[in-house]
Design a protein around this motif. Structure first.
Motif: not given
Length: 337
Positions: A270-288
């Protein structure tokens, strides 16, 4: 010959100051060449080029040419123009990269494309590439011309390779290393190697300096890709999370995706392929990434390549130049902290 083995991380805190000191006189000469050759009757060219060239960059690549020449005991002046050519190649690629990436910040300042627009940035980048080739031709060495022109082509190939890999969630680690080896490490390698050519040293020393620069360049880019997820604009000089927003498959993402369960993989798609790169998604990416040790292991990989760079200096005699080149590796891998 130096028999001692330096272990990466054994002399903190790291700094580029020793290399700055070793190359200070030569760097003044290089800066004079840069200032002279970025001039044009078209006022926008020196204005735009100067914005980036005078924008607080460390000039690491031309310094590597100068430090390598010092390591070899070279006493001439050919390396001054060639180091300037290296810097022009680097600056041209930055101008083009910022257009391709749509970047807003570079070294903490607004990018040239934001101030003057994309067409001007691309065309001034072309001007600087042309200036670099003028300097190579003036040197008169076909071998130097071959090394630097090949590096320029490889860099462009690496950038196109990266462009075609954007949002490719299935990107392999092998292709990622191929990309950074081309877009970043090729110029580090060439910058070091040409010093051995002008100093008329044997092929073995050329190859050793090439290996030093190449491994340093890979380590440098690995750290850049790691700190995109753990740093901020004040530290990095660019916006944190830029790679994430642009859908770049860097090693931290590759590792986090590979180590994730089905739910985690769905998130990354969702984040990379589909381009959902909101601040909330970035924070979740860092956590993961923290959960999967993706950033830590990217940094560990950077230290591995950094050690390979240091090991490549083994055949050369000890002294201030060699020490500064070792310290430059220490600095490159310590930038995240």
């Amino acid at each position: 010959m130096s028999a001692s083995v330096h272990r990466l991380g054994s002399r903190p805190p790291a700094s580029l100051d020793p290399m700055v000191a070793v190359t200070a006189h030569d760097m003044n000469c290089v800066n004079a060449v840069i200032l002279d050759r970025m001039q044009s009757d078209i006022p926008l060219i020196p204005k735009l080029a100067g914005h980036l060239i005078a924008g607080g960059g460390k000039r690491m690549r031309p310094m590597l040419t100068l430090a390598s020449a010092s390591l070899l005991g070279y006493g001439g002046t050919r390396h001054h123009r060639l180091a300037a050519a290296v810097e022009f190649i680097h600056t041209a690629t930055l101008l083009h990269d910022d257009v391709v990436d749509g970047s807003d910040l570079r070294r903490g300042k607004r990018t040239a494309n934001i101030i003057w627009g994309n067409p001007a940035s691309v065309l001034v980048g072309d001007f600087l590439f042309s200036r670099s080739f003028e300097l190579m031709v003036e040197d008169g060495s076909l071998k130097v011309l071959k090394i630097l022109s090949n590096a320029s082509a490889v860099i462009a190939e690496g950038e196109v390779n990266q462009l075609t890999a954007v949002r490719r969630i299935d990107l392999s680690e092998e292709r990622y290393l191929e990309i950074i080896g081309a877009k970043t490490a090729a110029l580090f390698a060439a910058a070091c190697r040409i010093a051995a050519v002008v100093a008329e040293r044997p092929e073995g020393e050329e190859a050793a300096l090439d290996a030093y620069g190449r491994n340093l360049g890979i380590a440098f880019q690995l750290v850049d890709d790691a700190i995109d997820y753990v740093s901020d604009a004040g530290t990095m000089g660019k916006d944190a999370g830029d790679d994430f927003r642009e859908g770049k498959m860097t090693l931290p993402v590759i590792l986090a995706y590979a180590r994730g369960d089905a739910e985690a993989r769905a998130f990354w798609m969702k984040a990379i392929r589909d381009g959902d790169s909101s601040d909330a998604m970035l924070a979740e990416a860092v956590r993961r990434m923290q959960d999967t040790r993706a950033v830590e292991d990217t940094m560990a990989r950077a230290r591995h390549y950094g050690q390979r760079a240091i090991d490549a200096l083994g055949p050369f005699s000890s002294g201030a130049a060699k020490d500064s080149m070792i310290e430059a590796v220490e600095f490159a891998v310590a930038r995240a902290y």
